[in-house]
Design an enzyme around this catalytic site. Structure first.
Site, short mmCIF file in Angstrom:
data_model
loop_
_atom_site.label_atom_id
_atom_site.label_comp_id
_atom_site.label_asym_id
_atom_site.label_seq_id
_atom_site.Cartn_x
_atom_site.Cartn_y
_atom_site.Cartn_z
N PHE A 1 53.31 34.83 29.58
CA PHE A 1 51.88 35.11 29.36
C PHE A 1 51.13 34.78 30.64
O PHE A 1 51.22 33.66 31.16
CB PHE A 1 51.30 34.27 28.21
CG PHE A 1 49.88 34.64 27.90
CD1 PHE A 1 49.58 35.71 27.06
CD2 PHE A 1 48.82 33.97 28.50
CE1 PHE A 1 48.26 36.09 26.81
CE2 PHE A 1 47.51 34.34 28.25
CZ PHE A 1 47.22 35.39 27.39
N LYS B 1 42.67 26.56 33.85
CA LYS B 1 42.15 25.82 32.71
C LYS B 1 41.43 24.48 33.02
O LYS B 1 40.22 24.39 32.87
CB LYS B 1 43.28 25.58 31.72
CG LYS B 1 43.79 26.85 31.04
CD LYS B 1 44.86 26.53 30.03
CE LYS B 1 45.49 27.77 29.40
NZ LYS B 1 44.62 28.51 28.50
N ASP C 1 52.83 30.50 38.01
CA ASP C 1 51.61 30.45 37.22
C ASP C 1 51.57 29.08 36.55
O ASP C 1 52.23 28.85 35.54
CB ASP C 1 51.62 31.59 36.19
CG ASP C 1 50.40 31.58 35.30
OD1 ASP C 1 49.67 30.56 35.30
OD2 ASP C 1 50.17 32.57 34.59
C1 LIG Z 1 50.17 30.50 31.95
C2 LIG Z 1 48.85 31.20 31.77
N1 LIG Z 1 48.44 32.06 32.69
C3 LIG Z 1 47.26 32.70 32.58
C4 LIG Z 1 46.43 32.49 31.52
C5 LIG Z 1 45.14 33.21 31.40
O1 LIG Z 1 44.09 32.33 31.61
P1 LIG Z 1 42.61 32.72 31.14
O2 LIG Z 1 42.63 32.74 29.65
O3 LIG Z 1 41.76 31.64 31.72
O4 LIG Z 1 42.32 34.06 31.72
C6 LIG Z 1 46.82 31.58 30.52
C7 LIG Z 1 45.96 31.33 29.35
O5 LIG Z 1 46.35 30.78 28.37
C8 LIG Z 1 48.06 30.92 30.65
O6 LIG Z 1 48.49 30.05 29.72
#
Ligand SMILES: Cc1ncc(COP(=O)(O)O)c(C=O)c1O
Length: 390
Positions: free
Chosen positions: A121, A235, A206
């Site tokens: 994700f 976050k 990520d």
């Molecule tokens: C690993 C990861 N990358 C990217 C995102 C996307 O972040 P955002 O919701 O701030 O766009 C999330 C959101 O949960 C995430 O857990």
């Protein structure tokens, strides 16, 4: 508001540390941490003070101008990020941090292809969504950005086979969060690093969910001693205010030239002030060590629950990023726990996910565990009677 969130029937109006209260004054232990945002606790007094002070002084300042608070934040950030990651682009969310990493990989390499993992994700904007795995998020929005492919996770052979002469980067969460709190097998991330070096492909981590101490190290990649070429954060970085960070090795980030990428809100003084305070709190209150210690305790107690409740399939996680897998849909457990004053997240259909603030107290963990114990008991009884509650 658009009807895109699976809403829980509660109105949250106040938060402090690891607790939140609803509009009727009912207290909850917040094991969601606002999806991992409230890492240093809700409304941490140092963040509140930093925001108040900065708001009086200057709230916005386009990155076309220098700003003292932005510089201070970038210096603080680089002082804690893995060695060599020292040039950042600031944005407003995790998905934006990933978008920037994707563009950067294409610009740096001159190649189009991004390899991501099945189960990953990375967010829901078009580029990030193209790297996200779950069909339910992707299919309604086809066609997505071309030249993305997914390989089966934790499998170095498959990754190696997937790389072509068009491959710009491999994008991976060191621990898959939404995908069910899944820790890679020993050697996988080190192996990815080796393959990327050998094939001259960028390695992007990520760490939007895992970064800033959540897993008991400042960055999850430190568990395996692997430094990526590009890292995405978001976050918790600004203590609750919206932020995205794409931080890269200098030679990689330097492939971006003026105008290649931007966002109006990049590194606003207000957000940077909150982010400076967040880093100070993280270090001063030794929250990374706290995540490691409390996480080990919490996980051990969840394993005890697993011995007691056979409906639990597996307990996994690192630090205060924990998952409990069941043999069935967990929504009912989440709703029942909420009723009893504990907020828990899911990670996919059948995994409970715990991302509490790292300041959570042992007694608050105790409350979460005893509520879970009682909800699981009820669930088991209902299932024994042949009437599973979902
Ligand atoms: C690993 C990861 N990358 C990217 C995102 C996307 O972040 P955002 O919701 O701030 O766009 C999330 C959101 O949960 C995430 O857990």
């Amino acid at each position: 508001m658009a009807n895109v969130f699976a809403r829980r029937p509660v109105v949250i109006t106040r938060g402090k540390g690891a607790l939140v209260w609803d509009i009727n004054g009912k207290e909850y232990v917040d094991c969601t941490g606002s999806y991992g945002v409230a890492l240093i606790g809700h409304s941490h007094p140092k963040v509140v003070e930093a925001i108040q002070k900065q708001a009086e002084k200057l709230i916005s300042c386009h990155a076309g101008f220098y700003n003292d608070m932005r510089t201070e934040f970038l210096q603080k950030l680089v002082s804690i990020t893995p060695k060599g990651l020292n040039k950042a682009f600031l944005s407003n969310s995790g998905a934006e941090a990933v978008e920037c990493a994707i563009k950067l990989a294409r610009k740096f390499s001159g190649k189009p292809e991004i390899i991501a993992m099945m189960g990953a994700f990375h967010g829901k904007t078009m580029g990030a969504l193209s790297a996200t795995w779950d069909k339910k998020y992707r299919e309604p929005f086809q066609p997505l950005v071309p030249e993305f492919k997914h390989v089966s996770p934790d499998n170095l052979k498959k990754v190696r086979e997937a790389i072509t002469d068009k491959t710009a980067a491999i994008l991976v969460e060191p621990i898959r969060g939404e995908g069910g709190v899944r820790i890679p097998p020993e050697g996988f991330l080190q192996g990815l690093r080796e393959i990327c070096d050998e094939k001259n492909v960028l390695l992007i981590f990520d760490e939007v969910q895992t970064g800033f101490g959540r897993t008991g190290k400042l960055f999850a990649c430190e568990h395996w001693g692997v430094i990526p070429d590009v890292m995405c954060l978001a976050k918790p970085v600004a203590g609750g205010l919206p932020i995205g960070v794409t931080i890269a090795k200098e030679n990689v980030m330097s492939s971006f030239k003026v105008g290649d990428h931007s966002t109006t809100f990049s590194g606003s003084p207000l957000v940077c002030a909150a982010a400076c305070a967040t880093i100070e709190v993280l270090l001063e209150e030794k929250l990374v060590e706290r995540a490691a210690a409390l996480g080990a305790y919490f996980k051990g107690q969840l394993e005890n629950l697993q011995s007691k409740h056979k409906i639990i399939r597996e307990v996994r996680g690192l630090g205060l990023m924990l998952g409990v897998e069941f043999r069935f849909d967990v929504l009912n457990i989440i709703l029942k726990a909420m009723d009893k004053g504990v907020l828990i997240l899911d990670a996919g259909r059948n995994v409970l996910r715990f991302l509490p603030p790292l300041v959570i107290e042992k007694e608050q963990i105790g409350k979460a565990l005893s509520v879970l114990d009682s909800v699981l008991g009820e669930e088991e009884n209902a299932r024994l009677l042949g009437a599973p509650s979902n």
